[in-house]
Design an enzyme around this catalytic site. Structure first.
Site, short mmCIF file in Angstrom:
data_model
loop_
_atom_site.label_atom_id
_atom_site.label_comp_id
_atom_site.label_asym_id
_atom_site.label_seq_id
_atom_site.Cartn_x
_atom_site.Cartn_y
_atom_site.Cartn_z
N TYR A 39 29.96 35.29 42.72
CA TYR A 39 29.90 36.73 42.49
C TYR A 39 31.24 37.35 42.85
O TYR A 39 32.11 36.70 43.45
CB TYR A 39 28.77 37.38 43.30
CG TYR A 39 29.05 37.50 44.79
CD1 TYR A 39 29.07 36.37 45.62
CD2 TYR A 39 29.31 38.74 45.37
CE1 TYR A 39 29.33 36.50 46.98
CE2 TYR A 39 29.57 38.87 46.73
CZ TYR A 39 29.57 37.75 47.53
OH TYR A 39 29.84 37.86 48.87
N LYS A 153 33.68 32.26 46.41
CA LYS A 153 32.81 33.43 46.62
C LYS A 153 31.44 33.10 46.05
O LYS A 153 31.02 33.59 44.99
CB LYS A 153 33.44 34.69 45.99
CG LYS A 153 32.89 35.97 46.62
CD LYS A 153 33.79 37.14 46.42
CE LYS A 153 33.18 38.47 46.81
NZ LYS A 153 32.79 38.65 48.21
N GLU A 185 36.57 34.28 60.14
CA GLU A 185 36.44 35.62 59.55
C GLU A 185 35.17 36.27 60.04
O GLU A 185 34.46 35.73 60.88
CB GLU A 185 36.47 35.53 58.02
CG GLU A 185 35.37 34.65 57.45
CD GLU A 185 35.47 34.45 55.93
OE1 GLU A 185 36.12 35.25 55.24
OE2 GLU A 185 34.85 33.48 55.45
N LEU A 209 37.11 33.15 53.09
CA LEU A 209 37.22 33.73 51.77
C LEU A 209 38.44 34.64 51.78
O LEU A 209 38.52 35.54 52.63
CB LEU A 209 35.98 34.57 51.42
CG LEU A 209 36.13 35.19 50.04
CD1 LEU A 209 35.83 34.18 48.96
CD2 LEU A 209 35.29 36.43 49.88
N1 PLP Z 1 35.14 37.25 53.78
C1 PLP Z 1 33.85 37.24 53.40
C2 PLP Z 1 32.96 36.14 53.89
C3 PLP Z 1 33.35 38.25 52.57
O1 PLP Z 1 32.05 38.23 52.18
C4 PLP Z 1 34.22 39.29 52.16
C5 PLP Z 1 33.74 40.37 51.29
O2 PLP Z 1 32.60 40.46 50.93
C6 PLP Z 1 35.54 39.26 52.57
C7 PLP Z 1 35.98 38.21 53.38
C8 PLP Z 1 36.51 40.33 52.16
O3 PLP Z 1 36.79 40.24 50.79
P1 PLP Z 1 37.25 41.51 49.94
O4 PLP Z 1 38.41 42.12 50.67
O5 PLP Z 1 37.63 40.97 48.62
O6 PLP Z 1 36.05 42.42 49.88
#
Ligand code: PLP
Length: 290
Positions: A39, A153, A185, A209
């Protein structure tokens, strides 16, 4: 009927636009059976998608990384995002896109001929308010118990769901996850620390991620004259950080001012956060005025 959502909102499912309340998929969809899908979430401000190219790059990378081939070119994805925003009639909103490997008899291996399921919905986005921005959030540390392909993702989010529930159970806003003594994270965010005016973040690898805000923050740090280092960040460094911050599409950038029940630095949003927040707000204004 699904409680707490607008069943009349318009969603996209496999080439059709229809009411959310009427959108149906098979119980044999591999997203439902195996969590076999990916997603992405594209934020939009005043009806304009923010960093859409980067989000669609990541969507295509995610698809390639699990070998799902969808009959959609880049222009089709762009059209999907912009068309769904305009159909929603919303200004600030989140565009959620999900692709699964489709419907097939239940068998773990990739099916030979399944057609991917493509779903998209748009929800209102309430930007983080003054209290969160000015007082900051709270977080606790937990072990990172997720798999080793966190760079995808994936819709298989059980590890992240359990991590987020750990935050709820602890009465805090977010968790900071650690693997082998190093920061990975948040439950659904990237985490940053500042020490002596240097911004630090865990390196981009399979353990996190890479958020779309990762590169954005690097750019904002460079513009604000803050040095940035991507390198493993230890538990002790987080304990002794001057500032802790998190980023995500929905949280934008927010300070974490309480960590494991202790104040972070002064206990107030720090100067590095303030500079990056200013840059973030400016990037949104630039988009809105373009
Ligand atoms: N890490 C994880 C596990 C996430 O689910 C998300 C966002 O949903 C992020 C980092 C941050 O990603 P983004 O800045 O693209 O929203």
């Amino acid at each position: 009927m699904i409680a707490d959502v607008d069943n009349d909102s318009i969603v996209y499912l496999n080439g059709e636009t229809l009411r959310l309340g009427d959108a149906k998929i098979s119980v044999l969809d591999r997203g439902f059976i195996f969590g076999d899908g990916i997603y992405d979430v594209v934020p939009a401000y005043s009806g304009r998608p923010f960093r859409m190219d980067e989000h669609l790059d990541r969507l295509e990378r995610s698809l390639a990384s699990i070998s799902i081939q969808v009959d959609m070119q880049r222009a089709d994805w762009e059209h999907l995002v912009t068309d769904m925003i305009s159909r929603s009639g919303l200004g600030d909103c989140m565009v959620y896109i999900q692709v699964t490997r489709g419907v097939a008899a239940r068998d773990h291996a990739f099916p030979a001929n399944s057609k991917p399921t493509v779903f998209c919905m748009v929800s209102p986005f309430v930007r983080p308010g003054a209290v969160q921005r000015e007082q900051g959030l709270s977080a606790v540390s937990i072990p990172d118990l997720r798999w080793l392909r966190c760079e995808i993702k994936s819709i298989s989010l059980l590890g992240n769901v359990l991590a987020k529930q750990a935050a709820v159970d602890a009465g805090v806003d977010e968790v900071l996850q650690f693997r082998d003594g190093f920061l990975s994270e948040g439950a659904s965010s990237n985490v940053w620390i500042a020490k002596n005016n240097v911004l630090l973040a865990p390196p981009r690898n399979n353990l996190i991620l890479e958020g779309i805000r990762y590169r954005l923050l690097e750019e904002l740090a460079a513009q604000a004259g803050v040095s940035f280092e991507a390198r493993p960040v230890s538990t002790e460094e987080v304990d002794q950080a001057d500032e802790i911050m998190m980023t995500s599409a929905t949280k934008e950038i927010l300070p974490i001012t309480t960590y494991n029940a202790n104040p972070v630095g002064s206990g107030k949003p720090g100067p590095v956060y303030e500079k990056l927040r200013k840059g973030y707000d400016q990037a949104i204004r630039t988009l809105e005025q373009a």
